[in-house]
Structure formats: structure tokens, C-alpha cells
Design a protein around this motif. Structure first.
Motif, PDB file in Angstrom:
ATOM      1  N   TYR A   6       0.872  -1.169   0.000  1.00 25.02           N
ATOM      2  CA  TYR A   6       0.000   0.000   0.000  1.00 25.02           C
ATOM      3  C   TYR A   6       0.911   1.222   0.000  1.00 25.02           C
ATOM      4  O   TYR A   6       1.706   1.413   0.941  1.00 25.02           O
ATOM      5  CB  TYR A   6      -0.909  -0.006   1.227  1.00 25.02           C
ATOM      6  CG  TYR A   6      -1.933  -1.125   1.228  1.00 25.02           C
ATOM      7  CD1 TYR A   6      -3.241  -0.893   0.794  1.00 25.02           C
ATOM      8  CD2 TYR A   6      -1.590  -2.404   1.644  1.00 25.02           C
ATOM      9  CE1 TYR A   6      -4.185  -1.918   0.790  1.00 25.02           C
ATOM     10  CE2 TYR A   6      -2.530  -3.435   1.637  1.00 25.02           C
ATOM     11  CZ  TYR A   6      -3.813  -3.181   1.203  1.00 25.02           C
ATOM     12  OH  TYR A   6      -4.749  -4.198   1.191  1.00 25.02           O
ATOM     13  N   TYR A   7       0.786   2.053  -1.037  1.00 24.72           N
ATOM     14  CA  TYR A   7       1.777   3.118  -1.196  1.00 24.72           C
ATOM     15  C   TYR A   7       1.279   4.170  -2.183  1.00 24.72           C
ATOM     16  O   TYR A   7       0.228   4.017  -2.808  1.00 24.72           O
ATOM     17  CB  TYR A   7       3.090   2.534  -1.705  1.00 24.72           C
ATOM     18  CG  TYR A   7       3.122   2.193  -3.185  1.00 24.72           C
ATOM     19  CD1 TYR A   7       4.064   2.765  -4.031  1.00 24.72           C
ATOM     20  CD2 TYR A   7       2.205   1.297  -3.760  1.00 24.72           C
ATOM     21  CE1 TYR A   7       4.104   2.464  -5.383  1.00 24.72           C
ATOM     22  CE2 TYR A   7       2.238   0.989  -5.104  1.00 24.72           C
ATOM     23  CZ  TYR A   7       3.191   1.580  -5.920  1.00 24.72           C
ATOM     24  OH  TYR A   7       3.224   1.277  -7.261  1.00 24.72           O
ATOM     25  N   HIS A   8       2.051   5.236  -2.292  1.00 24.45           N
ATOM     26  CA  HIS A   8       1.864   6.210  -3.364  1.00 24.45           C
ATOM     27  C   HIS A   8       3.208   6.420  -4.032  1.00 24.45           C
ATOM     28  O   HIS A   8       4.205   6.663  -3.338  1.00 24.45           O
ATOM     29  CB  HIS A   8       1.312   7.534  -2.838  1.00 24.45           C
ATOM     30  CG  HIS A   8       0.844   8.429  -3.949  1.00 24.45           C
ATOM     31  ND1 HIS A   8       1.720   9.109  -4.773  1.00 24.45           N
ATOM     32  CD2 HIS A   8      -0.417   8.720  -4.402  1.00 24.45           C
ATOM     33  CE1 HIS A   8       1.026   9.794  -5.672  1.00 24.45           C
ATOM     34  NE2 HIS A   8      -0.265   9.573  -5.473  1.00 24.45           N
ATOM     35  N   PRO A   9       3.290   6.356  -5.369  1.00 21.65           N
ATOM     36  CA  PRO A   9       4.582   6.414  -6.046  1.00 21.65           C
ATOM     37  C   PRO A   9       5.366   7.697  -5.821  1.00 21.65           C
ATOM     38  O   PRO A   9       6.593   7.696  -5.956  1.00 21.65           O
ATOM     39  CB  PRO A   9       4.209   6.258  -7.533  1.00 21.65           C
ATOM     40  CG  PRO A   9       2.906   5.549  -7.522  1.00 21.65           C
ATOM     41  CD  PRO A   9       2.194   6.049  -6.305  1.00 21.65           C
ATOM     42  N   CYS A  14       7.822   5.829   0.352  1.00 25.48           N
ATOM     43  CA  CYS A  14       7.363   4.705  -0.461  1.00 25.48           C
ATOM     44  C   CYS A  14       8.404   4.355  -1.512  1.00 25.48           C
ATOM     45  O   CYS A  14       8.652   3.170  -1.790  1.00 25.48           O
ATOM     46  CB  CYS A  14       6.028   5.040  -1.122  1.00 25.48           C
ATOM     47  SG  CYS A  14       4.645   5.174   0.042  1.00 25.48           S
ATOM     48  N   GLY A  30       0.886  -3.625  -6.164  1.00 27.72           N
ATOM     49  CA  GLY A  30       0.819  -2.281  -5.605  1.00 27.72           C
ATOM     50  C   GLY A  30      -0.611  -1.805  -5.491  1.00 27.72           C
ATOM     51  O   GLY A  30      -1.390  -1.923  -6.439  1.00 27.72           O
ATOM     52  N   LYS A  31      -0.962  -1.303  -4.303  1.00 29.00           N
ATOM     53  CA  LYS A  31      -2.298  -0.730  -4.092  1.00 29.00           C
ATOM     54  C   LYS A  31      -2.136   0.757  -3.804  1.00 29.00           C
ATOM     55  O   LYS A  31      -1.544   1.144  -2.799  1.00 29.00           O
ATOM     56  CB  LYS A  31      -3.017  -1.451  -2.948  1.00 29.00           C
ATOM     57  CG  LYS A  31      -3.329  -2.906  -3.286  1.00 29.00           C
ATOM     58  CD  LYS A  31      -4.545  -3.414  -2.534  1.00 29.00           C
ATOM     59  CE  LYS A  31      -4.966  -4.784  -3.038  1.00 29.00           C
ATOM     60  NZ  LYS A  31      -6.218  -5.243  -2.411  1.00 29.00           N
ATOM     61  N   LEU A  32      -2.642   1.568  -4.720  1.00 34.98           N
ATOM     62  CA  LEU A  32      -2.436   3.003  -4.681  1.00 34.98           C
ATOM     63  C   LEU A  32      -3.275   3.657  -3.582  1.00 34.98           C
ATOM     64  O   LEU A  32      -4.492   3.503  -3.550  1.00 34.98           O
ATOM     65  CB  LEU A  32      -2.798   3.603  -6.043  1.00 34.98           C
ATOM     66  CG  LEU A  32      -2.604   5.105  -6.187  1.00 34.98           C
ATOM     67  CD1 LEU A  32      -1.128   5.471  -6.111  1.00 34.98           C
ATOM     68  CD2 LEU A  32      -3.202   5.575  -7.525  1.00 34.98           C
ATOM     69  N   ASP A  34      -4.657   6.831  -2.735  1.00 35.51           N
ATOM     70  CA  ASP A  34      -4.955   8.158  -3.275  1.00 35.51           C
ATOM     71  C   ASP A  34      -6.308   8.673  -2.797  1.00 35.51           C
ATOM     72  O   ASP A  34      -6.874   9.609  -3.376  1.00 35.51           O
ATOM     73  CB  ASP A  34      -4.917   8.127  -4.809  1.00 35.51           C
ATOM     74  CG  ASP A  34      -5.987   7.213  -5.401  1.00 35.51           C
ATOM     75  OD1 ASP A  34      -6.696   6.542  -4.633  1.00 35.51           O
ATOM     76  OD2 ASP A  34      -6.111   7.171  -6.643  1.00 35.51           O
ATOM     77  N   GLU A 199       7.686   5.733 -12.406  1.00 34.72           N
ATOM     78  CA  GLU A 199       6.318   5.455 -11.971  1.00 34.72           C
ATOM     79  C   GLU A 199       5.702   6.631 -11.222  1.00 34.72           C
ATOM     80  O   GLU A 199       4.472   6.747 -11.133  1.00 34.72           O
ATOM     81  CB  GLU A 199       6.304   4.196 -11.106  1.00 34.72           C
ATOM     82  CG  GLU A 199       6.607   2.933 -11.913  1.00 34.72           C
ATOM     83  CD  GLU A 199       6.855   1.714 -11.053  1.00 34.72           C
ATOM     84  OE1 GLU A 199       6.863   1.849  -9.809  1.00 34.72           O
ATOM     85  OE2 GLU A 199       7.045   0.619 -11.619  1.00 34.72           O
ATOM     86  N   ALA A 200       6.551   7.512 -10.699  1.00 34.77           N
ATOM     87  CA  ALA A 200       6.050   8.685  -9.970  1.00 34.77           C
ATOM     88  C   ALA A 200       5.756   9.867 -10.884  1.00 34.77           C
ATOM     89  O   ALA A 200       5.053  10.798 -10.481  1.00 34.77           O
ATOM     90  CB  ALA A 200       7.073   9.104  -8.910  1.00 34.77           C
ATOM     91  N   TYR A 203       2.373  11.738 -11.349  1.00 43.68           N
ATOM     92  CA  TYR A 203       1.780  12.392 -10.181  1.00 43.68           C
ATOM     93  C   TYR A 203       2.436  13.735  -9.873  1.00 43.68           C
ATOM     94  O   TYR A 203       2.186  14.328  -8.825  1.00 43.68           O
ATOM     95  CB  TYR A 203       1.885  11.461  -8.965  1.00 43.68           C
ATOM     96  CG  TYR A 203       1.200  10.140  -9.205  1.00 43.68           C
ATOM     97  CD1 TYR A 203      -0.174  10.009  -9.062  1.00 43.68           C
ATOM     98  CD2 TYR A 203       1.919   9.028  -9.640  1.00 43.68           C
ATOM     99  CE1 TYR A 203      -0.813   8.806  -9.314  1.00 43.68           C
ATOM    100  CE2 TYR A 203       1.299   7.816  -9.897  1.00 43.68           C
ATOM    101  CZ  TYR A 203      -0.069   7.718  -9.733  1.00 43.68           C
ATOM    102  OH  TYR A 203      -0.698   6.519  -9.999  1.00 43.68           O
TER     103      TYR A 203
END
Length: 216
Positions: A6-9, A14, A30-32, A34, A199-200, A203
């Protein structure tokens, strides 16, 4: 067996965990995080504190990026180690990982505060001075070195990569810290971190940092 993260890129902490996962060649789901459902409800049920990242492995939850990397070393000993087996080198790795979290990231967060509507004492002068001191220490330390601790890429470098990226965007790393710049370039070129950074990228829109051209 499936690892779930569970993360945010875009989160630097993270990115620390994700870079280690990629260094080790470990697949994960990966579970975003947001704010959308049902992931938020899952995340809060597993970890009511609500801080990212959170790893779930066969029903076991591991919170905090540093603990996640330590867990991965213990759980998958056949993969590349992020903390060396030599206990004295391991101390150096943990020490420098703390350096990046405490002396690079924290001033960066404080300097970012006014851009997200928070007050910062002394107009930020104290935090600029602390950032300069930490960067000077790092510049001296990196003279003749490839990685932050020991001879191999480690947990310390997983921490350094996003923090050095973001402090440059928030504050600006002075040009005379040549060893810091060379180290930052090596981190950005490392395939594991380059992948996390790519991947970030989606965002970045709207983030309260001044992202310079050709500096990422």
C-alpha cells in the motif's frame, strides 16, 4: 505468495521501499493510496495510523519503509541484501539511512511547508542552514565513494535517492557540492530507482515543488 504494498509512487518513503523491492527483483501487487475506495478502507483496517507504506505478506503486515526493507532482507535472504551481513558495515548503512531521513528530508519538509499553507519559523532560514550543513557533510563523505555506506548499493542509497531529488526541487543543491551531484546522478541512473522515479512522474502535476528542467 503475493507481496502487497500500500503506497503512493510520489512519496519519498514509499520510493525507498519500492527501490529495495526492485533491487531484490521481488514482484509485488501495488495498491495506490490516493483516497479512493475500496483501497482506503482496506488500508485503514490494516493500519489505522494511516502512514504509508505498508507491506502485507501472507497475512503479516509490516509498517514503515525501513522496517519493510529489513523484513525483505530477512524474508528473502537469497536476494540482494540491502543491509550487509557484516555487522559493522550494517551499522554504517543504518546510520547513513538515518542521516538522509533526518538531516536531508526533514529540512526539505520544513522548507516545503509554506507552499502547502503551513508556517515555517524564521522564514525558513534555520532550515536552509541545516540543509547546507547536511549537504556539506554529505559532500565530504562522498569524496571517493560510489555509494553511501560500504561498497554496494544499500538501504542508505534507497533513502538517499528520493530525498536528494526532492531537496533539490524544494531548495536547490548548490553547484559547489560536486560529490553530492555526482552521487545524485548515480542514484538517478540506478535501474531500480529510475524505475520507481518513472512510476512517480504521472503524479507531478500540481506538486508544490519547483521541478527544474533537466534535473530529474
Amino acid at each position: 505468495m503475493t507481496l502487497t504494498l500500500y503506497y503512493h509512487p510520489f512519496s519519498s518513503y514509499c520510493q525507498k521501499a519500492v527501490t529495495a523491492l526492485y533491487e531484490k527483483g521481488l514482484a509485488f501487487e501495488g495498491k495506490l493510496i490516493d483516497g479512493s475506495e475500496p483501497v482506503m478502507s482496506e488500508f485503514k483496517a490494516l493500519w489505522p495510523v494511516g502512514k504509508m507504506p505498508l507491506l502485507v505478506d501472507d497475512g503479516r503486515t509490516v509498517f514503515e519503509a525501513t522496517a519493510i526493507v529489513e523484513y525483505l532482507d530477512a524474508r528473502f535472504p537469497e536476494t540482494a541484501r540491502m543491509i550487509p551481513a557484516d555487522p559493522l558495515v550494517a551499522v554504517d548503512v543504518r546510520m547513513w539511512e538515518r542521516f538522509f531521513d533526518n538531516y536531508i528530508a526533514y529540512p526539505q519538509f520544513r522548507l516545503l511547508a509554506p507552499r502547502i499553507g503551513q508556517e515555517v519559523d524564521d522564514g525558513g532560514e534555520k532550515w536552509r542552514a541545516k540543509a547546507d550543513t547536511a549537504l556539506a557533510v554529505l559532500d565530504a563523505h562522498m569524496d571517493g565513494r560510489e555509494w553511501a555506506a560500504g561498497d554496494a548499493f544499500s538501504l542508505a542509497d534507497c533513502a538517499a535517492a528520493p530525498h536528494l531529488l526532492y531537496i533539490d526541487w524544494t531548495y536547490g543543491i548548490p553547484d559547489h557540492f560536486r560529490n553530492v551531484w555526482a552521487y545524485r546522478d548515480r542514484l538517478l541512473a540506478r535501474p531500480s530507482y529510475a524505475r520507481a522515479l518513472d512510476e512517480a512522474r504521472p503524479y507531478r502535476a500540481g506538486v508544490p515543488m519547483n521541478i527544474p528542467e533537466n534535473r530529474d
